[in-house]
Design an enzyme around this catalytic site. Structure first.
Site, PDB file in Angstrom:
ATOM      1  N   LYS A 119      97.155  31.067  57.370  1.00 33.17           N
ATOM      2  CA  LYS A 119      97.671  29.823  56.792  1.00 33.17           C
ATOM      3  C   LYS A 119      97.994  28.794  57.858  1.00 33.17           C
ATOM      4  CE  LYS A 119      98.325  30.980  52.267  1.00 33.17           C
ATOM      5  NZ  LYS A 119      99.042  31.039  51.023  1.00 33.17           N
ATOM      6  N   LYS A 201      87.928  35.842  51.477  1.00 32.30           N
ATOM      7  CA  LYS A 201      88.394  36.213  50.135  1.00 32.30           C
ATOM      8  C   LYS A 201      88.475  35.010  49.196  1.00 32.30           C
ATOM      9  CE  LYS A 201      93.379  35.853  50.045  1.00 32.30           C
ATOM     10  NZ  LYS A 201      94.174  35.785  48.868  1.00 32.30           N
ATOM     11  N   LYS A 204      92.907  30.920  45.430  1.00 24.22           N
ATOM     12  CA  LYS A 204      93.133  29.928  44.367  1.00 24.22           C
ATOM     13  C   LYS A 204      93.409  28.531  44.895  1.00 24.22           C
ATOM     14  CE  LYS A 204      97.716  31.754  43.547  1.00 24.22           C
ATOM     15  NZ  LYS A 204      98.461  31.392  44.753  1.00 24.22           N
TER      16      LYS A 204
HETATM   17  P1  ATP Z   1      96.620  30.839  47.981  1.00 25.31           P
HETATM   18  O1  ATP Z   1      95.203  30.405  48.115  1.00 25.31           O
HETATM   19  O2  ATP Z   1      97.464  29.842  47.256  1.00 25.31           O
HETATM   20  O3  ATP Z   1      97.240  31.342  49.226  1.00 25.31           O
HETATM   21  P2  ATP Z   1      95.818  33.362  46.803  1.00 25.31           P
HETATM   22  O4  ATP Z   1      94.706  33.176  45.837  1.00 25.31           O
HETATM   23  O5  ATP Z   1      95.511  33.955  48.103  1.00 25.31           O
HETATM   24  O6  ATP Z   1      96.615  32.032  46.966  1.00 25.31           O
HETATM   25  P3  ATP Z   1      98.370  34.682  46.306  1.00 25.31           P
HETATM   26  O7  ATP Z   1      99.383  33.863  45.577  1.00 25.31           O
HETATM   27  O8  ATP Z   1      98.516  34.830  47.786  1.00 25.31           O
HETATM   28  O9  ATP Z   1      96.898  34.167  46.000  1.00 25.31           O
HETATM   29  O10 ATP Z   1      98.236  36.104  45.662  1.00 25.31           O
HETATM   30  C1  ATP Z   1      98.621  36.479  44.367  1.00 25.31           C
HETATM   31  C2  ATP Z   1      98.159  37.889  44.100  1.00 25.31           C
HETATM   32  O11 ATP Z   1      96.734  37.918  43.971  1.00 25.31           O
HETATM   33  C3  ATP Z   1      98.479  38.866  45.225  1.00 25.31           C
HETATM   34  O12 ATP Z   1      98.788  40.127  44.677  1.00 25.31           O
HETATM   35  C4  ATP Z   1      97.202  38.927  45.999  1.00 25.31           C
HETATM   36  O13 ATP Z   1      97.060  40.129  46.718  1.00 25.31           O
HETATM   37  C5  ATP Z   1      96.170  38.826  44.894  1.00 25.31           C
HETATM   38  N1  ATP Z   1      94.919  38.246  45.388  1.00 25.31           N
HETATM   39  C6  ATP Z   1      94.764  37.023  45.931  1.00 25.31           C
HETATM   40  N2  ATP Z   1      93.472  36.796  46.251  1.00 25.31           N
HETATM   41  C7  ATP Z   1      92.799  37.923  45.899  1.00 25.31           C
HETATM   42  C8  ATP Z   1      91.434  38.312  45.992  1.00 25.31           C
HETATM   43  N3  ATP Z   1      90.531  37.499  46.488  1.00 25.31           N
HETATM   44  N4  ATP Z   1      91.076  39.542  45.542  1.00 25.31           N
HETATM   45  C9  ATP Z   1      92.018  40.362  45.008  1.00 25.31           C
HETATM   46  N5  ATP Z   1      93.319  40.061  44.908  1.00 25.31           N
HETATM   47  C10 ATP Z   1      93.719  38.867  45.343  1.00 25.31           C
END
Ligand code: ATP
Ligand code: LTN
Length: 340
Positions: A119, A201, A204
């Site tokens: 980040k 990965k 969102k």
């Molecule tokens: P951001 O982009 O805002 O950092 P993010 O999509 O990485 O968000 P988080 O809020 O960090 O999402 O994660 C929420 C949940 O979703 C956590 O349990 C995280 O491990 C899971 N998660 C996030 N991205 C993935 C992915 N690509 N595959 C599987 N699980 C995921």
């Protein structure tokens, strides 16, 4: 005779930051397991708004998104009668315990966190102290509720390990205070990859919306995003396709949505063109997301319904959180209010 049954279910807790658009990776890695595990646990599901402000947020958008995320938890199938759902900022004990835990967390530990490193690169104009101490707040979320199990995607493993270390460190320094939680990381779909850049990965808050499927994407957008998804340079599915980041990711998505094993999925598509996989995946996604979106729209149309669930959730959460926090304050040597 005592007719009140003691609730002996273990506690399950998880949270998602209301940043960006809730995506298929979040559902498959985390929420899907919240839903399937809820009947055997006392579930606690948090919209972690305080974590979200570790990166820049536009206030009006954040406000809307917090409610939207809570509604999507419900639309995914979290039963509000049986679980506690709330906004992190409605329960002040999270910030309070986070401060204490900050004082038991070493800089060396925070320096090793890969989410902080990622980040910091992505938001290099705003590397703030909250982003750095983020894991102590996450540990507070979990430890306040004497949590047994934390269902998350693979990227959160390191934060869970730190949470466990902090719990043990505190318990050893004083006396048993926190339950040491276990992570629950699914075998399939723990790390869903980006559609356009499958070596990273799915995320969102990716600046390129074509990299993720949002749970609220309308059917035409879903179809377009899947059609554009990157595969390898071959044309037909082979048993090796699972190993390719792009094609393997699409196969995993199909497997999870159709409840097939990876082997069954390969058998189903072996010898078929990539375009067939994409068509079938788009159909499976629409079949899953259309009813989800209908439930979501209905929940949002009854505004008081959601507000009441969140209010009740925060009250129940505070009741539990207060107990843990007062134990912590007593053990570290703070004077209880009203005593001398
Ligand atoms: P951001 O982009 O805002 O950092 P993010 O999509 O990485 O968000 P988080 O809020 O960090 O999402 O994660 C929420 C949940 O979703 C956590 O349990 C995280 O491990 C899971 N998660 C996030 N991205 C993935 C992915 N690509 N595959 C599987 N699980 C995921
Ligand atoms: N750090 C998590 C979100 C999160 C969380 C939690 C997950 C905050 N508090 C407590 C599980 C339990 C992330 O996904 N980035």
């Amino acid at each position: 005779m005592n007719t009140i049954k003691k609730n002996t279910k273990p506690t399950l807790l998880s949270g998602i930051q209301p940043s960006g658009n809730l995506a298929l990776g979040n559902y498959i890695g985390a929420m899907r397991n919240w839903v399937s595990l809820q009947k055997d646990y006392n579930g606690i599901f948090i919209v972690v708004d305080m974590h979200a402000i570790t990166v820049k947020q536009e206030p009006a958008q954040l406000r809307k998104r917090c409610l939207s995320f809570a509604a999507q938890y419900l639309a995914a199938g979290i039963d509000p009668q049986e679980n506690i759902i709330f906004m992190q900022s409605h329960v002040p004990q999270h910030a309070e315990l986070a401060w204490v835990l900050n004082c038991y967390t070493y800089l060396g530990e925070l320096n090793r966190m890969t989410q902080f490193k990622d980040k910091s690169k992505r938001h290099n104009d705003n590397i703030n102290a909250g982003l750095y101490t983020y894991p102590a707040l996450m540990a507070a979320d979990i430890l306040l509720y004497q949590t047994d199990l934390v269902p998350v995607g693979a990227d959160q493993k390191q934060h869970l390990e730190l949470t466990r270390d902090l719990a043990m460190r505190f318990n050893n320094a004083f006396s048993p205070t926190f339950k040491v939680p276990e992570p629950f990381i699914p075998k399939e779909g723990a790390r869903i990859m980006s559609l356009q850049e499958p070596e990273k990965k799915m995320s969102k808050s990716d600046s390129n919306e074509n990299n993720y499927i949002a749970l609220l994407d309308p059917p035409d957008v879903l179809v377009r995003k899947i059609k554009r998804a990157v595969t390898d340079s071959g044309r037909e599915i082979t048993p090796d396709s699972m190993k390719n980041p792009g094609t393997g990711n699409l196969l995993t998505l199909f497997a999870v949505l159709s409840e097939l094993t990876p082997k069954q999925t390969i058998q189903r598509f072996e010898g078929k063109q990539y375009s067939e996989l994409k068509d079938e995946l788009a159909d499976a996604l629409i079949a899953f997301l259309e009813p989800f979106q209908k439930r979501y729209d209905k929940i949002l149309s009854e505004k008081d319904y959601l507000t009441n669930i969140l209010e009740e959730g925060a009250e129940k959460a505070q009741y539990i959180a207060r107990k843990t926090l007062s134990k912590v304050y007593r053990k570290i040597g703070f004077v209880a209010p009203g005593r001398s």
